[in-house]
Write a protein that holds these residues in place. Structure first.
Motif, PDB file in Angstrom:
ATOM      1  N   LYS A   1     -15.852 -38.134  63.795  1.00  0.00           N
ATOM      2  CA  LYS A   1     -14.905 -39.246  63.686  1.00  0.00           C
ATOM      3  C   LYS A   1     -14.728 -39.673  62.233  1.00  0.00           C
ATOM      4  O   LYS A   1     -13.607 -39.977  61.794  1.00  0.00           O
ATOM      5  CB  LYS A   1     -15.396 -40.423  64.534  1.00  0.00           C
ATOM      6  CG  LYS A   1     -15.297 -40.179  66.041  1.00  0.00           C
ATOM      7  CD  LYS A   1     -15.849 -41.358  66.825  1.00  0.00           C
ATOM      8  CE  LYS A   1     -15.717 -41.127  68.327  1.00  0.00           C
ATOM      9  NZ  LYS A   1     -16.293 -42.252  69.124  1.00  0.00           N
TER      10      LYS A   1
ATOM     11  N   ARG B   1     -12.491 -37.173  60.519  1.00  0.00           N
ATOM     12  CA  ARG B   1     -11.088 -37.413  60.896  1.00  0.00           C
ATOM     13  C   ARG B   1     -10.504 -38.585  60.123  1.00  0.00           C
ATOM     14  O   ARG B   1      -9.397 -38.510  59.578  1.00  0.00           O
ATOM     15  CB  ARG B   1     -11.039 -37.670  62.402  1.00  0.00           C
ATOM     16  CG  ARG B   1      -9.660 -37.972  62.967  1.00  0.00           C
ATOM     17  CD  ARG B   1      -9.795 -38.569  64.351  1.00  0.00           C
ATOM     18  NE  ARG B   1     -10.550 -39.834  64.325  1.00  0.00           N
ATOM     19  CZ  ARG B   1     -11.086 -40.408  65.403  1.00  0.00           C
ATOM     20  NH1 ARG B   1     -10.986 -39.837  66.588  1.00  0.00           N
ATOM     21  NH2 ARG B   1     -11.741 -41.568  65.293  1.00  0.00           N
TER      22      ARG B   1
ATOM     23  N   MET C   1     -14.979 -30.957  69.069  1.00  0.00           N
ATOM     24  CA  MET C   1     -13.594 -30.526  69.250  1.00  0.00           C
ATOM     25  C   MET C   1     -12.754 -31.624  69.887  1.00  0.00           C
ATOM     26  O   MET C   1     -11.570 -31.786  69.553  1.00  0.00           O
ATOM     27  CB  MET C   1     -13.549 -29.250  70.097  1.00  0.00           C
ATOM     28  CG  MET C   1     -14.154 -28.024  69.420  1.00  0.00           C
ATOM     29  SD  MET C   1     -14.339 -26.616  70.547  1.00  0.00           S
ATOM     30  CE  MET C   1     -12.613 -26.212  70.859  1.00  0.00           C
ATOM     31  N   ASP C   2     -13.346 -32.371  70.800  1.00  0.00           N
ATOM     32  CA  ASP C   2     -12.604 -33.468  71.444  1.00  0.00           C
ATOM     33  C   ASP C   2     -12.163 -34.511  70.425  1.00  0.00           C
ATOM     34  O   ASP C   2     -11.119 -35.145  70.580  1.00  0.00           O
ATOM     35  CB  ASP C   2     -13.477 -34.137  72.517  1.00  0.00           C
ATOM     36  CG  ASP C   2     -13.634 -33.284  73.764  1.00  0.00           C
ATOM     37  OD1 ASP C   2     -12.819 -32.361  73.948  1.00  0.00           O
ATOM     38  OD2 ASP C   2     -14.579 -33.538  74.539  1.00  0.00           O
TER      39      ASP C   2
ATOM     40  N   ARG D   1      -9.639 -32.284  67.633  1.00  0.00           N
ATOM     41  CA  ARG D   1      -8.441 -31.735  68.272  1.00  0.00           C
ATOM     42  C   ARG D   1      -7.880 -30.498  67.555  1.00  0.00           C
ATOM     43  O   ARG D   1      -6.721 -30.478  67.112  1.00  0.00           O
ATOM     44  CB  ARG D   1      -7.349 -32.807  68.350  1.00  0.00           C
ATOM     45  CG  ARG D   1      -7.720 -34.042  69.132  1.00  0.00           C
ATOM     46  CD  ARG D   1      -7.862 -33.728  70.605  1.00  0.00           C
ATOM     47  NE  ARG D   1      -8.201 -34.912  71.391  1.00  0.00           N
ATOM     48  CZ  ARG D   1      -8.408 -34.883  72.709  1.00  0.00           C
ATOM     49  NH1 ARG D   1      -8.322 -33.714  73.354  1.00  0.00           N
ATOM     50  NH2 ARG D   1      -8.716 -35.977  73.367  1.00  0.00           N
TER      51      ARG D   1
ATOM     52  N   THR E   1      -6.222 -26.801  66.966  1.00  0.00           N
ATOM     53  CA  THR E   1      -5.192 -26.011  67.641  1.00  0.00           C
ATOM     54  C   THR E   1      -5.263 -24.577  67.109  1.00  0.00           C
ATOM     55  O   THR E   1      -5.905 -24.318  66.090  1.00  0.00           O
ATOM     56  CB  THR E   1      -3.797 -26.587  67.347  1.00  0.00           C
ATOM     57  OG1 THR E   1      -3.522 -26.433  65.936  1.00  0.00           O
ATOM     58  CG2 THR E   1      -3.712 -28.055  67.730  1.00  0.00           C
TER      59      THR E   1
ATOM     60  N   ASN F   1     -11.297 -23.596  74.677  1.00  0.00           N
ATOM     61  CA  ASN F   1     -10.196 -23.354  73.736  1.00  0.00           C
ATOM     62  C   ASN F   1     -10.610 -22.397  72.613  1.00  0.00           C
ATOM     63  O   ASN F   1     -10.486 -22.707  71.426  1.00  0.00           O
ATOM     64  CB  ASN F   1      -9.694 -24.676  73.144  1.00  0.00           C
ATOM     65  CG  ASN F   1      -9.228 -25.648  74.202  1.00  0.00           C
ATOM     66  OD1 ASN F   1      -8.565 -25.264  75.176  1.00  0.00           O
ATOM     67  ND2 ASN F   1      -9.595 -26.920  74.054  1.00  0.00           N
TER      68      ASN F   1
ATOM     69  N   SER G   1      -8.677 -21.849  69.486  1.00  0.00           N
ATOM     70  CA  SER G   1      -8.532 -22.934  68.531  1.00  0.00           C
ATOM     71  C   SER G   1      -9.748 -23.086  67.620  1.00  0.00           C
ATOM     72  O   SER G   1      -9.867 -24.085  66.908  1.00  0.00           O
ATOM     73  CB  SER G   1      -8.292 -24.266  69.272  1.00  0.00           C
ATOM     74  OG  SER G   1      -7.064 -24.212  69.976  1.00  0.00           O
TER      75      SER G   1
END
Length: 556
Positions: free
Chosen positions: A156, A159, A195-196, A199, A201, A235, A238
């Motif tokens: 977090k 991010r 990853m949650d 995020r 891709t 994923n 990703s």
């Protein structure tokens, strides 16, 4: 050591993967490379690199083609922080190179890491926290849930800090540190939680680094772990699966190779395997292993000695002389049988001329790494005739006939035994001169000669002036050619009866400076074999000198 080590050590548990696919895979393309020389390697040095050495090392990594470079641990101190920020501020990072920094999952350390990268066009921030049972139990005293929360909190902060600096293309890497000794399901659980938050891709993947922080099992177990993780991480398209093998069991390179076969995309390591304890995965060895299999590693080690010199200067650690591909002795053969095979391999290579490399004992062409062939074969008391002949050919251009090689090797062996050391090219040439070329102690020394030709089909006449046992003397003889007439003169006038078994000659060099070498193998009436060699600008004179050289080998 214990007679029963099982009372103290337990075998590493196997991975339940009965349908494993990696054993049938082949590495067909290079991975993404990350050098961690300037972080993991640097923190393992007795004297860490200063700014000048770091700059020199960074420039080397760029030159060999590494596109992702972990440049340091910015929160470790002012030296690290200032160097990293200086790289960016001074525009030293090429457009196609991405710098990376490492940080623990703590707010203050993460914030400082972002500050060190201010102004970078693109950068990777590498977050890690240990997840294995031993660390949870012994170091942290935490539960699985608490350890997972450390990773989530760090993600977090990553991010949020990236969001404050939109002008930089931020990429993220997360390591479940001590992955190789952790429960696989928990490693996936922690990575999925990260990853949650971030995020990722397929267009902007997250790098998941799976380190063998301490190598605790054979490489096949690490490959099983990597394949299991790749199958079970959510994923998969990703994320970039990165490997960071250490070398505690001496199999760091093998672990990386099998990990790539198991589905990994990226490898972290150091040039020549520097790093804590027994080191990181050796990027030079791994890359050149691929090269010898016809796979372009995307890295340029065509001047391996320049790479070695820079790394040794910056690390203040020597590259071992037996280091794969790079060691001073790695392309050197002392053993006679090895030397003979290599010599024949080079000859076959030249004749085949199909471009494919196939020389015994040499898995790679030394010339591809900027090495010459002069040191491929070196001579000591263990060497054989092929090696001695190879050195003489490389140094002086002489191509001794096979049986003469055996005769000459005995002379060299005697010198090696007497000196008890490696013989260099000058030593070998000195032995050749003493064995076959004129010396003051020889019975026969050529002063001058002439050859007369009779009518077609008639004998030729050799007339020579020799210094025989220190006195000038004329000799003459007839035969069907120069050599036979000379041998006739030696037999009739000097009592030396030589019968030619083999004769060969070749040019040395090209153009007006070229010389000729002639070799003779002869037998005496009692069956004794003697050899002679002659060198001269004129091939006929070289032949006369070779015959006199053989005569000088006849016991008095």
């Amino acid at each position: 050591m214990l007679r029963d080590p099982s009372t103290k050590y337990r075998p590493f548990p196997q991975v339940d993967l009965p349908d494993r696919q990696w054993p049938s895979q082949t590495i067909t393309r290079a991975p993404r490379w990350l050098s961690t020389d300037m972080r993991d390697g640097n923190q393992a040095l007795i004297d860490p690199m200063d700014a000048e050495k770091k700059t020199r090392f960074f420039d080397l990594l760029v030159k060999v083609g590494i596109k992702e470079i972990e440049v340091g641990f910015p929160s470790a101190g002012a030296t690290e922080f200032d160097f990293i920020s200086g790289l960016i501020r001074n525009g030293r990072v090429p457009d196609d190179v991405t710098v990376q920094v490492l940080t623990q999952s703590r707010r203050d350390l993460i914030e400082k890491s972002f500050q060190s990268l201010e102004g970078a066009p693109t950068a990777i921030v590498h977050l890690y926290n240990a997840v294995s049972p031993a660390w949870r139990r012994i170091v942290f005293g935490m539960s699985r849930e608490e350890v997972r929360e450390i990773a989530i909190t760090g993600a977090k902060i990553l991010r949020d800090e990236a969001g404050k600096r939109p002008d930089t293309d931020w990429r993220f890497e997360y390591s479940p540190e001590t992955f190789s000794t952790a429960e696989l399901d928990f490693s996936v659980e922690v990575c999925a939680a990260v990853m949650d938050v971030l995020r990722p891709t397929p267009e902007r993947p997250l790098i998941l680094n799976l380190p063998a922080t301490v190598e605790a099992a054979s490489p096949n177990v690490y490959a099983d772990q990597i394949e299991w993780f790749c199958r079970n991480v959510p994923n998969r398209d990703s994320v970039v699966i990165s490997l960071h093998p250490h070398n505690d069991r001496g199999t760091g390179v093998a672990a990386a190779e099998l990990g790539l076969m198991a589905g990994a995309d990226r490898v972290e390591g150091c040039l020549f395997g520097n790093g804590e304890r027994t080191g990181n995965c050796d990027l030079v060895t791994l890359a050149l292993n691929m090269y010898t299999q016809g796979v372009d590693p995307g890295l340029d080690f065509s001047n391996i000695d320049e790479v070695i010199n820079t790394v040794e200067y910056c690390n203040q650690l020597p590259v071992h002389p037996r280091h794969p591909y790079a060691g001073e002795l790695v392309f050197t053969a002392f053993s006679g049988s090895h030397q003979d095979a290599i010599k024949k391999g080079f000859a076959a290579q030249a004749q085949r001329n199909d471009g494919l490399w196939d020389v015994p004992y040499l898995p790679i062409d030394p010339a591809d790494l900027g090495r010459d062939y002069e040191a491929v074969i070196r001579v000591n008391s263990q060497s054989g005739k092929g090696g001695v002949a190879w050195v003489l050919e490389q140094d002086k251009g002489l191509k001794l006939p096979k049986r003469m090689q055996a005769d000459f090797s005995r002379h060299v062996q005697r010198v090696a035994d007497e000196t008890s050391r490696e013989l260099n090219a000058a030593d070998i040439w000195g032995a050749f001169e003493a064995a076959y070329l004129p010396t003051d102690s020889d019975r026969f020394e050529l002063v001058d000669y002439s050859e007369s030709h009779g009518a077609a089909g008639q004998a030729r006449t050799f007339v020579g002036e020799l210094r025989l046992d220190g006195e000038t003397r004329s000799i003459s003889g007839k035969g069907n050619g120069l050599l036979s007439s000379l041998l006739s003169a030696l037999r009739d006038d000097c009592g030396v009866d030589l019968d030619v078994v083999d004769y060969s000659e070749h040019a040395i060099g090209n153009g007006s400076d070229a010389q000729a070498a002639a070799y003779l193998e002869c037998t005496l009436p009692d069956g004794t074999r003697v050899f002679g060699a002659g060198i001269d600008a004129d091939v006929a004179t070289a032949t006369v000198r070779a015959a006199l050289s053989a005569a000088n080998r006849v016991p008095a």
